[in-house]
Design an enzyme around this catalytic site. Structure first.
Site, PDB file in Angstrom:
ATOM      1  N   THR A 173       0.838  -1.215   0.000  1.00 27.28           N
ATOM      2  CA  THR A 173       0.000   0.000   0.000  1.00 27.28           C
ATOM      3  C   THR A 173       0.868   1.257   0.000  1.00 27.28           C
ATOM      4  O   THR A 173       0.508   2.253  -0.617  1.00 27.28           O
ATOM      5  CB  THR A 173      -0.983   0.038   1.186  1.00 27.28           C
ATOM      6  OG1 THR A 173      -0.289  -0.291   2.381  1.00 27.28           O
ATOM      7  CG2 THR A 173      -2.127  -0.928   1.005  1.00 27.28           C
TER       8      THR A 173
ATOM      9  N   GLN B 147       1.628 -12.810  -0.342  1.00 28.48           N
ATOM     10  CA  GLN B 147       0.312 -12.963  -0.963  1.00 28.48           C
ATOM     11  C   GLN B 147       0.126 -11.940  -2.080  1.00 28.48           C
ATOM     12  O   GLN B 147      -0.903 -11.925  -2.743  1.00 28.48           O
ATOM     13  CB  GLN B 147      -0.781 -12.773   0.103  1.00 28.48           C
ATOM     14  CG  GLN B 147      -0.669 -13.760   1.259  1.00 28.48           C
ATOM     15  CD  GLN B 147      -1.593 -13.402   2.420  1.00 28.48           C
ATOM     16  OE1 GLN B 147      -2.784 -13.719   2.413  1.00 28.48           O
ATOM     17  NE2 GLN B 147      -1.061 -12.727   3.405  1.00 28.48           N
TER      18      GLN B 147
ATOM     19  N   ASP C 245       2.392  -8.283  -7.238  1.00 29.24           N
ATOM     20  CA  ASP C 245       2.916  -7.118  -7.946  1.00 29.24           C
ATOM     21  C   ASP C 245       4.397  -7.203  -8.309  1.00 29.24           C
ATOM     22  O   ASP C 245       4.925  -6.311  -8.972  1.00 29.24           O
ATOM     23  CB  ASP C 245       2.665  -5.857  -7.107  1.00 29.24           C
ATOM     24  CG  ASP C 245       3.133  -6.007  -5.658  1.00 29.24           C
ATOM     25  OD1 ASP C 245       4.242  -6.555  -5.442  1.00 29.24           O
ATOM     26  OD2 ASP C 245       2.398  -5.583  -4.749  1.00 29.24           O
TER      27      ASP C 245
ATOM     28  N   HIS D 144       0.139 -16.273  -4.495  1.00 27.55           N
ATOM     29  CA  HIS D 144      -1.000 -15.975  -5.375  1.00 27.55           C
ATOM     30  C   HIS D 144      -0.571 -15.620  -6.800  1.00 27.55           C
ATOM     31  O   HIS D 144      -1.357 -15.089  -7.575  1.00 27.55           O
ATOM     32  CB  HIS D 144      -1.854 -14.856  -4.756  1.00 27.55           C
ATOM     33  CG  HIS D 144      -2.501 -15.267  -3.459  1.00 27.55           C
ATOM     34  ND1 HIS D 144      -2.938 -14.383  -2.515  1.00 27.55           N
ATOM     35  CD2 HIS D 144      -2.764 -16.498  -2.957  1.00 27.55           C
ATOM     36  CE1 HIS D 144      -3.451 -15.046  -1.474  1.00 27.55           C
ATOM     37  NE2 HIS D 144      -3.346 -16.328  -1.722  1.00 27.55           N
TER      38      HIS D 144
ATOM     39  N   ASN E 286       1.477  -4.862  11.664  1.00 24.14           N
ATOM     40  CA  ASN E 286       0.222  -4.658  10.930  1.00 24.14           C
ATOM     41  C   ASN E 286      -0.589  -3.560  11.613  1.00 24.14           C
ATOM     42  O   ASN E 286      -0.581  -3.457  12.837  1.00 24.14           O
ATOM     43  CB  ASN E 286      -0.586  -5.963  10.883  1.00 24.14           C
ATOM     44  CG  ASN E 286      -1.629  -5.947   9.784  1.00 24.14           C
ATOM     45  OD1 ASN E 286      -1.314  -5.621   8.639  1.00 24.14           O
ATOM     46  ND2 ASN E 286      -2.862  -6.274  10.110  1.00 24.14           N
TER      47      ASN E 286
ATOM     48  N   ILE F 130       4.371  -0.441   7.722  1.00 23.06           N
ATOM     49  CA  ILE F 130       5.520  -1.343   7.670  1.00 23.06           C
ATOM     50  C   ILE F 130       6.755  -0.706   7.031  1.00 23.06           C
ATOM     51  O   ILE F 130       7.887  -1.006   7.410  1.00 23.06           O
ATOM     52  CB  ILE F 130       5.138  -2.679   6.987  1.00 23.06           C
ATOM     53  CG1 ILE F 130       6.268  -3.686   7.135  1.00 23.06           C
ATOM     54  CG2 ILE F 130       4.724  -2.484   5.550  1.00 23.06           C
ATOM     55  CD1 ILE F 130       5.875  -5.096   6.852  1.00 23.06           C
TER      56      ILE F 130
END
Ligand SMILES: [Zn+2]
Length: 241
Positions: free
Chosen positions: A25, A100, A103, A118, A211, A229
């Site tokens: 993010t 997970q 990108d 994934h 988190n 993070i």
């Protein structure tokens, strides 16, 4: 930088990192599971429905419209978290990243051992002849992307809902977590299974959770840090505890 975390890192030489959407993010990649009004304005189905194998088969035009719009992010760059994890691997402290995310930003930061549970938007294959296509091929296509060689549909190497995880990736991830002396869980609330179930293989000394929201692993963790993070893993800023 968080002194308690730095102390654990300094004592470890077989760190495994398990990460999720929160790691990216800060690179401007939104978590598609987070509540986002845009979905409701532009799409008739929730993202979990559109990103399923059945939907890909039955409504490919709509699948690829959503996929190009939401999952392909142009110009994203690794952030301080990706860069620090790559550096820890170079220093011999970190053995593997299990992510997970789809990108490719860990590899862009220089990380070598990355288990992408994934898959990755950077890899795409013709379902008929297996030919490889890069992300730009999908991004620049319209409608349903077709293989120029054989006319087959080009499918992203991304694990859709209803599809199983890749066995080799999964066993590599399990092995890395099992052998780790420290497991750092970052940017994930551990709600997506089976991926989140992997942390049960950890047998090492230090479990760290970074988190913003509480996670299912907090109770077992030595250290929980509810801060962004990138900030936590950055070596530049000394945060007050
Ligand atoms: Zn083909």
């Amino acid at each position: 930088m968080v002194p308690a975390l730095e102390k654990i890192i300094a004592e470890s030489d077989r760190i495994a990192f398990f990460g999720g959407a929160g790691v990216s993010t800060e690179s401007g990649i939104p978590d598609f599971r987070s509540v986002d009004g845009l979905y409701h304005q532009k799409y008739d189905y929730p993202p979990e429905t559109i990103l399923s194998h059945t939907f890909w088969e039955e409504n490919p035009e709509e699948f690829y419209r959503f996929y190009r719009d939401k999952l392909i992010v142009k110009g994203a760059k690794p952030n301080a978290a990706h860069l620090r994890l790559a550096k820890l691997e170079r220093e011999g402290r970190l053995k593997a990243i299990v992510t997970q995310n789809i990108d490719g930003l860990h590899q862009a930061a220089g990380s070598k051992t990355v288990y992408e549970l994934h898959g990755s938007t950077l890899r795409n294959y013709c379902v008929k002849c297996g030919a490889f296509y890069d992300v730009d091929f999908i991004a620049n296509s319209t409608g349903v992307p077709r293989c120029p060689k054989c006319g087959g549909i080009v499918k992203p190497d991304v694990v859709l809902y209803e599809e199983g995880l890749d066995e080799e990736v999964l066993s590599g991830a399990v092995s890395a977590i099992r052998k780790a002396d420290t497991l750092i869980i970052g940017g994930t609330s551990l709600v997506v299974y089976p991926a989140a179930g992997l942390i049960r293989y950890f047998r090492g000394r230090h479990l760290v959770v970074i988190n913003m929201q509480p996670t299912g692993a907090d109770a077992q963790a030595d250290l929980c840090i509810a801060k962004p993070i990138g900030q936590v893993l950055s070596e530049d800023v000394l945060l007050e505890d």
